[in-house]
Design a protein around this motif. Structure first.
Motif, PDB file in Angstrom:
ATOM      1  N   HIS A 115       0.844  -1.209   0.000  1.00  0.00           N
ATOM      2  CA  HIS A 115       0.000   0.000   0.000  1.00  0.00           C
ATOM      3  C   HIS A 115       0.870   1.247   0.000  1.00  0.00           C
ATOM      4  O   HIS A 115       0.497   2.279  -0.555  1.00  0.00           O
ATOM      5  CB  HIS A 115      -0.950  -0.053   1.204  1.00  0.00           C
ATOM      6  N   ALA A 116       2.063   1.137   0.581  1.00  0.00           N
ATOM      7  CA  ALA A 116       2.990   2.288   0.569  1.00  0.00           C
ATOM      8  C   ALA A 116       3.423   2.584  -0.875  1.00  0.00           C
ATOM      9  O   ALA A 116       3.412   3.735  -1.317  1.00  0.00           O
ATOM     10  CB  ALA A 116       4.202   1.981   1.442  1.00  0.00           C
ATOM     11  N   ALA A 117       3.770   1.524  -1.613  1.00  0.00           N
ATOM     12  CA  ALA A 117       4.203   1.711  -3.020  1.00  0.00           C
ATOM     13  C   ALA A 117       3.053   2.257  -3.854  1.00  0.00           C
ATOM     14  O   ALA A 117       3.222   3.183  -4.660  1.00  0.00           O
ATOM     15  CB  ALA A 117       4.701   0.375  -3.584  1.00  0.00           C
ATOM     16  N   ALA A 118       1.856   1.708  -3.639  1.00  0.00           N
ATOM     17  CA  ALA A 118       0.677   2.176  -4.387  1.00  0.00           C
ATOM     18  C   ALA A 118       0.379   3.640  -4.057  1.00  0.00           C
ATOM     19  O   ALA A 118      -0.008   4.423  -4.931  1.00  0.00           O
ATOM     20  CB  ALA A 118      -0.529   1.297  -4.061  1.00  0.00           C
ATOM     21  N   ALA A 119       0.623   4.013  -2.794  1.00  0.00           N
ATOM     22  CA  ALA A 119       0.386   5.410  -2.389  1.00  0.00           C
ATOM     23  C   ALA A 119       1.338   6.358  -3.108  1.00  0.00           C
ATOM     24  O   ALA A 119       0.952   7.450  -3.544  1.00  0.00           O
ATOM     25  CB  ALA A 119       0.552   5.540  -0.878  1.00  0.00           C
ATOM     26  N   VAL A 120       2.590   5.928  -3.280  1.00  0.00           N
ATOM     27  CA  VAL A 120       3.580   6.768  -4.001  1.00  0.00           C
ATOM     28  C   VAL A 120       3.174   6.917  -5.466  1.00  0.00           C
ATOM     29  O   VAL A 120       3.173   8.015  -6.028  1.00  0.00           O
ATOM     30  CB  VAL A 120       4.995   6.152  -3.888  1.00  0.00           C
ATOM     31  N   ILE A 121       2.768   5.804  -6.093  1.00  0.00           N
ATOM     32  CA  ILE A 121       2.334   5.863  -7.503  1.00  0.00           C
ATOM     33  C   ILE A 121       1.112   6.777  -7.628  1.00  0.00           C
ATOM     34  O   ILE A 121       1.006   7.602  -8.538  1.00  0.00           O
ATOM     35  CB  ILE A 121       2.035   4.450  -8.031  1.00  0.00           C
ATOM     36  N   ASP A 122       0.214   6.691  -6.660  1.00  0.00           N
ATOM     37  CA  ASP A 122      -0.989   7.530  -6.728  1.00  0.00           C
ATOM     38  C   ASP A 122      -0.653   9.008  -6.535  1.00  0.00           C
ATOM     39  O   ASP A 122      -1.222   9.880  -7.190  1.00  0.00           O
ATOM     40  CB  ASP A 122      -2.013   7.092  -5.679  1.00  0.00           C
ATOM     41  N   LYS A 123       0.337   9.287  -5.658  1.00  0.00           N
ATOM     42  CA  LYS A 123       0.757  10.687  -5.462  1.00  0.00           C
ATOM     43  C   LYS A 123       1.303  11.270  -6.775  1.00  0.00           C
ATOM     44  O   LYS A 123       0.988  12.396  -7.170  1.00  0.00           O
ATOM     45  CB  LYS A 123       1.848  10.767  -4.375  1.00  0.00           C
ATOM     46  N   HIS A 124       2.132  10.446  -7.471  1.00  0.00           N
ATOM     47  CA  HIS A 124       2.649  10.879  -8.793  1.00  0.00           C
ATOM     48  C   HIS A 124       1.474  11.134  -9.731  1.00  0.00           C
ATOM     49  O   HIS A 124       1.397  12.161 -10.405  1.00  0.00           O
ATOM     50  CB  HIS A 124       3.526   9.766  -9.405  1.00  0.00           C
TER      51      HIS A 124
END
Ligand SMILES: Nc1ncnc2c1ncn2[C@@H]1O[C@H](COP(=O)(O)OP(=O)(O)O)[C@@H](O)[C@H]1O
Ligand SMILES: Nc1nc2c(ncn2[C@H]2C[C@H](O)[C@@H](COP(=O)(O)O)O2)c(=O)[nH]1
Length: 224
Positions: A115-124
């Protein structure tokens, strides 16, 4: 070829659909029109990122490579969206939207991405949407059955996709249906026109031709 006005943007059409739904075939049908700039999915870039076949790595170990692959897909799809053209119409295979909404969501559902990685992709993704011109005018959804695309994918026999299962295609199908047909998840950047892409190659050109006036004349309503 007619040219667009300086500083204006082309009528931008996204061609979306499951793996093997016929997106490349649909784009090839429109290659003959000089007013249309056709942008195929940058799969060759995913297969060779400074010598690394990220698509191959993804399917070898999707959990390990999901963030790496999605980060690069997001960059390469952004480059496609921002690609300039003098053509009045730009036809793109998939988009930054389907990468985020269909594939990253599927990975989150299956715990294949943290979920941390997905959160970074979503922020981008959110920053890109708010700070760049991602305007889209029409989405053509090549709607298929999972079994149909599975059979086509097997027949196409792409090396990296040998481990792709029918279950995976069924789950991707459902996410495409929820996003583009039932319209129950995420935002839609443009109106969606649905094409029955289950039709066999021997007859589907007639179906593709129905979309020519809509795309070439930049219309949004399907002719009867
Ligand atoms: N309508 C169709 N009927 C039968 N086979 C098709 C049809 N459309 C595409 N194919 C074949 O199925 C495979 C996937 O098509 P392709 O256009 O590459 O799909 P996508 O770009 O959506 O993955 C290819 O081998 C292609 O020749
Ligand atoms: N995990 C992701 N895979 C993706 C994404 N976009 C495309 N793909 C894969 C699916 C296929 O194996 C291949 C090409 O797609 P086609 O539908 O043209 O066969 O690339 C993505 O965002 N994430």
């Amino acid at each position: 070829m007619s040219q667009i006005e300086p500083n204006s943007r082309p009528f931008t059409v996204l061609v979306e659909g499951n793996i093997g739904s016929g997106k490349t075939t649909f784009l090839n049908h429109f290659n003959k029109f000089e007013d249309v700039c056709v942008l195929a999915e940058p799969i060759d870039m995913w297969r060779n990122c400074k010598g690394h076949n990220l698509l191959g790595l993804l399917y070898e170990d999707i959990k390990k490579w999901s963030f790496t692959f999605q980060s690069y897909v997001q960059l390469t799809m952004l480059q496609q969206h921002l690609r300039k053209t003098a053509c009045p119409v730009k036809l793109m295979e998939r988009s930054i939207y389907s990468a985020r909404i269909c594939f990253v969501e599927k990975m989150k559902q299956d715990n294949l991405i943290s979920h941390a990685a997905a959160a970074v992709i979503d922020k981008h993704f959110q920053w890109i949407k708010e700070n760049t011109d991602l305007k889209v005018d029409l989405i053509v959804y090549l709607r298929t059955d999972p079994q149909t695309v599975y059979d086509r994918m097997i027949k196409r026999n792409r090396e990296e996709e040998k481990t792709v299962s029918l279950d995976y295609l069924q789950a991707l199908h459902q996410i495409h249906e929820d996003w583009l047909y039932h319209k129950t998840i995420f935002e839609l950047p443009a109106e969606v026109l649905v094409l029955n892409a289950n039709l066999d190659k021997s007859v589907i050109n007639e179906e593709y031709s129905k979309f020519e006036p809509l795309i070439l004349n930049k219309k949004l309503s399907v002719q009867a």
